[in-house]
Design an enzyme around this catalytic site. Structure first.
Site, short mmCIF file in Angstrom:
data_model
loop_
_atom_site.label_atom_id
_atom_site.label_comp_id
_atom_site.label_asym_id
_atom_site.label_seq_id
_atom_site.Cartn_x
_atom_site.Cartn_y
_atom_site.Cartn_z
N THR A 125 0.82 -1.21 0.00
CA THR A 125 0.00 0.00 0.00
C THR A 125 0.86 1.27 0.00
OG1 THR A 125 -1.74 -1.17 1.19
CG2 THR A 125 -1.82 1.22 1.24
N GLY A 130 -4.18 2.64 -2.31
CA GLY A 130 -4.69 1.77 -1.28
C GLY A 130 -5.54 0.69 -1.90
N PHE A 155 0.87 2.20 5.91
CA PHE A 155 0.04 1.21 6.63
C PHE A 155 0.67 -0.18 6.57
CE2 PHE A 155 -3.37 4.13 4.80
CZ PHE A 155 -3.40 4.95 5.91
N ILE A 156 1.98 -0.27 6.77
CA ILE A 156 2.67 -1.56 6.63
C ILE A 156 2.83 -2.21 8.01
CG2 ILE A 156 4.69 -2.74 5.72
CD1 ILE A 156 2.89 -1.20 3.64
N ARG A 268 -23.82 -11.71 36.05
CA ARG A 268 -24.42 -10.45 36.49
C ARG A 268 -25.93 -10.62 36.66
NH1 ARG A 268 -24.14 -5.21 37.37
NH2 ARG A 268 -25.57 -3.72 36.38
N GLY A 339 -22.91 -3.85 28.89
CA GLY A 339 -23.44 -2.59 29.37
C GLY A 339 -22.32 -1.60 29.64
N GLU A 364 -6.51 -5.60 3.77
CA GLU A 364 -6.68 -6.68 2.80
C GLU A 364 -7.91 -6.43 1.92
OE1 GLU A 364 -4.18 -8.43 2.75
OE2 GLU A 364 -3.40 -8.32 4.79
N THR A 366 -10.97 -3.12 1.65
CA THR A 366 -12.11 -2.67 2.45
C THR A 366 -13.35 -3.49 2.11
OG1 THR A 366 -12.83 -1.05 0.82
CG2 THR A 366 -11.20 -0.32 2.44
#
Length: 385
Positions: A125, A130, A155-156, A268, A339, A364, A366
């Site tokens: 990339t 990209g 972004f490697i 809970r 919650g 890999e 989007t």
């Protein structure tokens, strides 16, 4: 394809025990320090986790695709730093060499990747390339017995700690798109620099950064396969397998988050009964469990198809798209089941997992790119028989 069931069962049990007994107690420490203790990395080396899918002839375990995804589903029931540290070596960091490397290249680097002596990464990339990987601008100019690389990557994963980079660069002047791209294996050396690790939303302990090439001289015998212009074909081989691997790595965290959420709602109490007894909470559990089962089934079927030698471009894309989106939905439901405790880091690890799994829908390919790819391949294939 499972070659030896007993041997695989022993490996899966070893991974399961490591994740639960060794890694889970360390997750908060890794998150706070934004690093993995060196002794843990050494332990991963001794266990052979860096070489899962590297062929046995080169020191790896030679896992089939089905065996690999089963192991990945166990390993990734943990914070993402664990998967990132070993996953590049057994995935995108070595696969180009496994798929298309010359015998000399395989002999030189694969044993050291398999042992974990070297950490590998894929430098694909770029700032302006990209989703459109064919728009790469990094160049590799031949000068005698060397190529000179110039450009930058973005972004490697594992770049700051990597010793070996699989780099896709343009070797043909004036070429456009996927034409004229070549793949190189590049050692960390003068002319190659990596930036400081990014400050990210999540995935503490996983290092990601830019990579820069400034007249980086690479010996010509490090052109993967020894042939120019084959880089795009090589990277697509890498990505088709990696998308199955990543789909499995999306399924593991979903399993972990659902386990944590079910333990919480069973313990809970509200209105005099466990939260797990409320039907709307049970609906959240049912949706999570069903989608995890669907993703696991998809990944295993596609992995078996790849082991049979079938074209898995479409199924790998569908697996990555579905599993990454599924993991995000499970993360959101898990926060809901916890919650307020799911939002506060002092009370549960769920808020960290929620942040950690968000990038799965980005890298890999989007989700939107996969939607387009799935439609394109489906239209080409026609009506499914």
């Amino acid at each position: 394809m499972i070659r030896d069931t007993d041997q695989l069962d022993r490996l899966l049990e070893d991974i399961r025990n490591f994740v639960r007994e060794r890694w889970h107690p360390l997750e908060e420490e890794v998150s706070r320090a934004n690093d993995i203790p060196p002794e843990v990395v050494d332990e991963l080396r001794r266990k052979g986790y860096f070489g899962w899918s590297i062929p046995q002839a080169y020191g790896g375990l030679g896992l089939t695709t089905e065996e690999l995804v089963l192991c990945a589903m166990e390993l990734s029931q943990s914070s993402v730093a664990l998967r990132a540290r070993v996953g590049t070596n057994t995935g995108i960091g070595s696969e180009a060499l496994v798929a298309d490397g010359t015998e000399a290249q395989k002999q030189r680097w694969l044993p050291r990747l398999a042992s974990g002596e070297l950490t590998g990464c894929l430098a694909l990339t770029e700032p302006e390339a990209g989703s459109e990987a064919s728009a790469l601008q990094t160049t590799a100019r031949r000068e005698g017995d060397f190529y000179v690389l110039n450009g930058s990557k973005r972004f490697i994963t594992n770049a700051p700690v990597a010793d070996l980079f699989t780099v896709i660069a343009r070797t043909e002047d004036g070429s456009r798109g996927s034409q004229g791209l070549s793949a190189f294996v590049v050692e960390r050396s003068p002319g190659l620099s990596t930036g400081e690790p990014y400050r990210m939303m999540g995935q503490a302990g996983s290092f990601v950064s830019d990579v820069r090439f400034d007249n980086c001289r690479v010996p010509a015998d490090q052109l993967i396969g020894g042939q120019e212009g084959m880089g795009f074909r090589t990277v697509m081989k890498v990505l088709n397998k990696q998308r199955l691997h990543l789909a499995a790595l999306c399924t593991g965290p979903a399993i972990r988050m659902l386990d944590l959420a079910m333990q919480h709602v069973q313990g809970r109490r509200q209105f005099g009964q466990p939260v797990a007894e409320f039907q709307l909470v049970q609906a959240l559990i049912a949706d999570c469990r069903t989608e995890i089962y669907a993703a696991r089934s998809m990944v295993l079927e596609a992995a078996r198809a790849r082991d049979r030698g079938e074209d898995v471009a479409l199924s790998a894309s569908m697996c990555k798209y579905f599993a990454s989106e599924m993991c995000g939905r499970v993360a959101d439901r898990a926060v809901q089941m916890f919650g307020g405790s799911g939002y506060v880091a002092d009370f549960s690890p769920i808020e960290r997992y929620y942040r950690d799994v968000r990038p799965f829908r980005l890298y890999e390919g989007t989700s939107q790119i996969h939607q387009l790819n799935i439609a394109k391949l489906a239209l080409r294939e026609g009506v499914q028989r």
